[in-house]
Scaffold this motif. Structure first.
Motif, PDB file in Angstrom:
ATOM      1  N   UNK A   1       0.833  -1.200   0.000  1.00  0.00           N
ATOM      2  CA  UNK A   1       0.000   0.000   0.000  1.00  0.00           C
ATOM      3  C   UNK A   1       0.871   1.256   0.000  1.00  0.00           C
ATOM      4  N   UNK A   2       0.428   2.259  -0.748  1.00  0.00           N
ATOM      5  CA  UNK A   2       1.131   3.536  -0.800  1.00  0.00           C
ATOM      6  C   UNK A   2       0.202   4.610  -0.242  1.00  0.00           C
ATOM      7  N   UNK A   3       0.773   5.472   0.596  1.00  0.00           N
ATOM      8  CA  UNK A   3      -0.008   6.515   1.257  1.00  0.00           C
ATOM      9  C   UNK A   3       0.572   7.891   0.948  1.00  0.00           C
TER      10      UNK A   3
ATOM     11  N   UNK B   1      -3.666   9.438   3.313  1.00  0.00           N
ATOM     12  CA  UNK B   1      -4.654   8.906   2.372  1.00  0.00           C
ATOM     13  C   UNK B   1      -4.021   7.766   1.579  1.00  0.00           C
ATOM     14  N   UNK B   2      -4.823   6.784   1.222  1.00  0.00           N
ATOM     15  CA  UNK B   2      -4.344   5.674   0.401  1.00  0.00           C
ATOM     16  C   UNK B   2      -4.319   6.104  -1.060  1.00  0.00           C
TER      17      UNK B   2
ATOM     18  N   UNK C   1     -17.791   0.814 -16.182  1.00  0.00           N
ATOM     19  CA  UNK C   1     -17.125   0.814 -14.886  1.00  0.00           C
ATOM     20  C   UNK C   1     -17.714   1.921 -14.025  1.00  0.00           C
ATOM     21  N   UNK C   2     -17.672   1.700 -12.701  1.00  0.00           N
ATOM     22  CA  UNK C   2     -18.359   2.613 -11.800  1.00  0.00           C
ATOM     23  C   UNK C   2     -17.553   2.903 -10.535  1.00  0.00           C
ATOM     24  N   UNK C   3     -16.227   2.948 -10.633  1.00  0.00           N
ATOM     25  CA  UNK C   3     -15.417   3.279  -9.469  1.00  0.00           C
ATOM     26  C   UNK C   3     -14.760   2.071  -8.844  1.00  0.00           C
ATOM     27  N   UNK C   4     -14.286   2.231  -7.610  1.00  0.00           N
ATOM     28  CA  UNK C   4     -13.549   1.158  -6.946  1.00  0.00           C
ATOM     29  C   UNK C   4     -13.569   1.331  -5.432  1.00  0.00           C
ATOM     30  N   UNK C   5     -13.452   0.206  -4.739  1.00  0.00           N
ATOM     31  CA  UNK C   5     -13.240   0.169  -3.299  1.00  0.00           C
ATOM     32  C   UNK C   5     -11.973  -0.638  -3.066  1.00  0.00           C
ATOM     33  N   UNK C   6     -11.217  -0.280  -2.032  1.00  0.00           N
ATOM     34  CA  UNK C   6      -9.979  -0.981  -1.718  1.00  0.00           C
ATOM     35  C   UNK C   6      -9.953  -1.255  -0.222  1.00  0.00           C
ATOM     36  N   UNK C   7      -9.496  -2.438   0.136  1.00  0.00           N
ATOM     37  CA  UNK C   7      -9.359  -2.840   1.528  1.00  0.00           C
ATOM     38  C   UNK C   7      -7.906  -3.223   1.771  1.00  0.00           C
ATOM     39  N   UNK C   8      -7.347  -2.762   2.886  1.00  0.00           N
ATOM     40  CA  UNK C   8      -5.950  -3.029   3.219  1.00  0.00           C
ATOM     41  C   UNK C   8      -5.879  -3.598   4.633  1.00  0.00           C
ATOM     42  N   UNK C   9      -5.098  -4.672   4.797  1.00  0.00           N
ATOM     43  CA  UNK C   9      -4.896  -5.228   6.136  1.00  0.00           C
ATOM     44  C   UNK C   9      -3.637  -4.635   6.761  1.00  0.00           C
ATOM     45  N   UNK C  10      -3.840  -4.012   7.914  1.00  0.00           N
ATOM     46  CA  UNK C  10      -2.740  -3.474   8.711  1.00  0.00           C
ATOM     47  C   UNK C  10      -3.287  -3.387  10.131  1.00  0.00           C
TER      48      UNK C  10
ATOM     49  N   UNK D   1      -6.714   9.190  -4.838  1.00  0.00           N
ATOM     50  CA  UNK D   1      -6.457   8.959  -3.418  1.00  0.00           C
ATOM     51  C   UNK D   1      -7.795   8.874  -2.700  1.00  0.00           C
ATOM     52  N   UNK D   2      -7.763   8.277  -1.495  1.00  0.00           N
ATOM     53  CA  UNK D   2      -8.986   8.169  -0.706  1.00  0.00           C
ATOM     54  C   UNK D   2      -8.650   8.164   0.782  1.00  0.00           C
ATOM     55  N   UNK D   3      -9.581   8.662   1.563  1.00  0.00           N
ATOM     56  CA  UNK D   3      -9.461   8.660   3.022  1.00  0.00           C
ATOM     57  C   UNK D   3     -10.088   7.372   3.556  1.00  0.00           C
ATOM     58  N   UNK D   4      -9.551   6.876   4.654  1.00  0.00           N
ATOM     59  CA  UNK D   4     -10.092   5.665   5.265  1.00  0.00           C
ATOM     60  C   UNK D   4     -11.522   5.943   5.737  1.00  0.00           C
ATOM     61  N   UNK D   5     -12.381   4.976   5.567  1.00  0.00           N
ATOM     62  CA  UNK D   5     -13.779   5.093   5.992  1.00  0.00           C
ATOM     63  C   UNK D   5     -13.899   4.795   7.488  1.00  0.00           C
ATOM     64  N   UNK D   6     -14.833   5.435   8.124  1.00  0.00           N
ATOM     65  CA  UNK D   6     -15.095   5.179   9.544  1.00  0.00           C
ATOM     66  C   UNK D   6     -15.583   3.744   9.720  1.00  0.00           C
ATOM     67  N   UNK D   7     -15.347   3.186  10.874  1.00  0.00           N
ATOM     68  CA  UNK D   7     -15.782   1.816  11.192  1.00  0.00           C
ATOM     69  C   UNK D   7     -17.267   1.627  10.865  1.00  0.00           C
ATOM     70  N   UNK D   8     -18.088   2.629  11.139  1.00  0.00           N
ATOM     71  CA  UNK D   8     -19.535   2.526  10.930  1.00  0.00           C
ATOM     72  C   UNK D   8     -19.926   2.508   9.457  1.00  0.00           C
ATOM     73  N   UNK D   9     -19.022   2.864   8.555  1.00  0.00           N
ATOM     74  CA  UNK D   9     -19.357   2.908   7.137  1.00  0.00           C
ATOM     75  C   UNK D   9     -19.103   1.585   6.412  1.00  0.00           C
TER      76      UNK D   9
END
Length: 191
Positions: free
Chosen positions: A32-34, A39-40, A126-135, A159-167
Motif C-alpha cells: 500500500x502507498x499513502x 490517504x491511500x 465501470x463505476x469506481x472502486x473500493x480498496x481494503x488493506x490489512x494493517x 487517493x482516498x481517506x479511510x472510511x469510519x468503522x460505521x461505514x
C-alpha cells in the motif's frame, strides 16, 4: 544443413530462455502507498492481480435501491494471495481491490436482458472502486482492515481517506466469513 542448425539452435536458445525466465524473474510485491497526510493512493496495475470473483447485487433485484448496484470484480495482490494460499491467513499488507461495474440496461423487470449467450446480467460501464488493506496496527479500531472508496463512478479518484468503522468495517466484522473478508463468495479464498 546450416539453416536447419541455426533454426534449431535459435529454437533451443529460445526454449532455454523461456524455461529459465521465471526463475530469473523476481516477483515484486505491491505494498500500500499513502500520501503524506495518510490517504491511500489508488493501487497501480490491479487488473494484473489475482481475480477472485464478481458478486452482483443489481438495483432490479433490490427494489431499485441496492447499496452496491454493480458487479464487484475483486482482485487480490499476488504476493498476498500466495501467502494466503500457503498459510490460510491474510498477511499484513494484503490489498483487496474491488472494481465496480454496472450491469447493462435491463430489458426485463428483474433487471436481466437477452444476449446471444442467453438471458442474464451482463457487465456494463465501470463505476469506481473500493480498496481494503490489512494493517492491524494502522486500522486497529476497525478490526485490522482499512476500507477506502475511490468513487462510485468513473473516473476513479487517485487517493482516498479511510472510511469510519460505521461505514464499512461493521458489516465485514458482523458477516464476513474469515478475517473480515467475504471468503464465502470467493472459491479461490474459501478453503
Amino acid at each position: 544443413m546450416f539453416s536447419a542448425f541455426v533454426l534449431l539452435g535459435g529454437a533451443m536458445g529460445f526454449l532455454g530462455w523461456s524455461q529459465s525466465r521465471p526463475a530469473a524473474e523476481t516477483a515484486s510485491c505491491y505494498k500500500p502507498e499513502y500520501t503524506a497526510s495518510g490517504d491511500l493512493m489508488l493501487p497501480k496495475n490491479f487488473e494484473r492481480w489475482i481475480y477472485v470473483g464478481s458478486p452482483l447485487t443489481p438495483n432490479a433485484l433490490n427494489d431499485g435501491k441496492a447499496n452496491f448496484p454493480e458487479f464487484h470484480n475483486v482482485y487480490i495482490e499476488p504476493c498476498s494471495y500466495d501467502e494466503y494460499k500457503r498459510t490460510k491467513a491474510f498477511p499484513e499488507g494484503t490489498i483487496l481491490f474491488k472494481e465496480l461495474q454496472l450491469t447493462q440496461d435491463q430489458e426485463f423487470p428483474d433487471g436481466s436482458r437477452t444476449e446471444p449467450s442467453g438471458r442474464g446480467y451482463f457487465p456494463g460501464k465501470l463505476n469506481g472502486a473500493d480498496v481494503t488493506v490489512k494493517d492491524t496496527k494502522r486500522y486497529a479500531e476497525s478490526g485490522g482492515w482499512g476500507y477506502y472508496n475511490f468513487n462510485h463512478h468513473e473516473p476513479k479518484a487517485t487517493t482516498a481517506k479511510v472510511k469510519a468503522r460505521s461505514e464499512c468495517a461493521y458489516c465485514h466484522i458482523a458477516s464476513a466469513k474469515k478475517d473480515d473478508v467475504w471468503t464465502q463468495f470467493y472459491p479461490r479464498l474459501d478453503d
